[in-house]
Design a protein around this motif. Sequence first.
Motif, PDB file in Angstrom:
ATOM      1  N   ASN A 126      -5.465   4.894   7.898  1.00 11.11           N
ATOM      2  CA  ASN A 126      -5.056   3.688   8.650  1.00 11.11           C
ATOM      3  C   ASN A 126      -6.201   3.122   9.479  1.00 11.11           C
ATOM      4  N   GLN A 156       5.665  -0.250   7.880  1.00 10.52           N
ATOM      5  CA  GLN A 156       5.226   1.107   7.504  1.00 10.52           C
ATOM      6  C   GLN A 156       6.413   2.058   7.590  1.00 10.52           C
ATOM      7  N   LYS A 157       6.576   2.897   6.542  1.00 11.50           N
ATOM      8  CA  LYS A 157       7.653   3.892   6.511  1.00 11.50           C
ATOM      9  C   LYS A 157       7.149   5.154   5.827  1.00 11.50           C
ATOM     10  N   ARG A 158       7.577   6.317   6.329  1.00  9.43           N
ATOM     11  CA  ARG A 158       7.296   7.579   5.658  1.00  9.43           C
ATOM     12  C   ARG A 158       8.543   7.945   4.858  1.00  9.43           C
ATOM     13  N   ILE A 162       3.482   7.401   2.566  1.00  9.30           N
ATOM     14  CA  ILE A 162       3.630   6.324   3.554  1.00  9.30           C
ATOM     15  C   ILE A 162       3.547   5.012   2.793  1.00  9.30           C
ATOM     16  N   ILE A 197      -1.254  -3.674   9.655  1.00  8.18           N
ATOM     17  CA  ILE A 197      -0.099  -2.959   9.094  1.00  8.18           C
ATOM     18  C   ILE A 197       1.156  -3.596   9.683  1.00  8.18           C
ATOM     19  N   GLN A 220       3.479   0.871   2.946  1.00  6.96           N
ATOM     20  CA  GLN A 220       3.030  -0.113   3.931  1.00  6.96           C
ATOM     21  C   GLN A 220       2.960  -1.523   3.344  1.00  6.96           C
ATOM     22  N   THR A 275      -3.441  10.586   7.220  1.00  6.60           N
ATOM     23  CA  THR A 275      -2.901   9.216   7.156  1.00  6.60           C
ATOM     24  C   THR A 275      -3.475   8.348   8.268  1.00  6.60           C
ATOM     25  N   SER A 313       0.833  -1.208   0.000  1.00  5.54           N
ATOM     26  CA  SER A 313       0.000   0.000   0.000  1.00  5.54           C
ATOM     27  C   SER A 313       0.863   1.251   0.000  1.00  5.54           C
TER      28      SER A 313
END
Length: 138
Positions: free
Chosen positions: A22, A35-37, A71, A32, A73, A18, A6
């Motif tokens: 979520n 997850q990383k920004r 983001i 999830i 995911q 965000t 995602s």
Amino acid sequence: MKRTFSIIKPDATKRNITGAINKIIEDNELKIVAQKRIQLSREKAEGFYFVHKDKPFFNELIDYMTSGPVIIQVLEGENAIEKYRKIMGATNPQNADSGTIRKEYALNIQENSVHGSDSEENARIEINYFFKEDEIIT
Ligand code: ATP
Ligand code: MG
């Protein structure tokens, strides 16, 4: 358990929604598990959307996807790929069913808030394009 990839896109990070997205993901029993920004480079975005390279909207799509943070995911759950596509809603929010992320939050066909893999093979490719296996914690 199946996995899908995602992206919460720049239009959503810009509007600080965000967490709202979520919540919809989690309310639908998708977990999830990574997850990383990140800020996408043009090169990384072009690689990701390579299948669309000959489409008239390609350059605009790359401008948009690199216009701010995203983001990324990995989502896990039963029928994760099909389930997430359903929760996302149609590409064009005008055609999206009520209750879907895109109906609720997307601005237009381009700034449509989320990406989700469209097949098992693409999910595997897309997850590997952004994550190492040890970054996925179930
Ligand atoms: P995604 O691949 O991001 O999950 P999708 O599978 O619903 O979305 P695609 O047809 O794969 O849609 O297009 C990829 C992305 O390109 C869309 O999500 C949208 O951001 C952008 N896009 C698609 N069609 C158009 C269009 N006609 N004009 C502008 N942007 C578009
Ligand atoms: Mg697609």
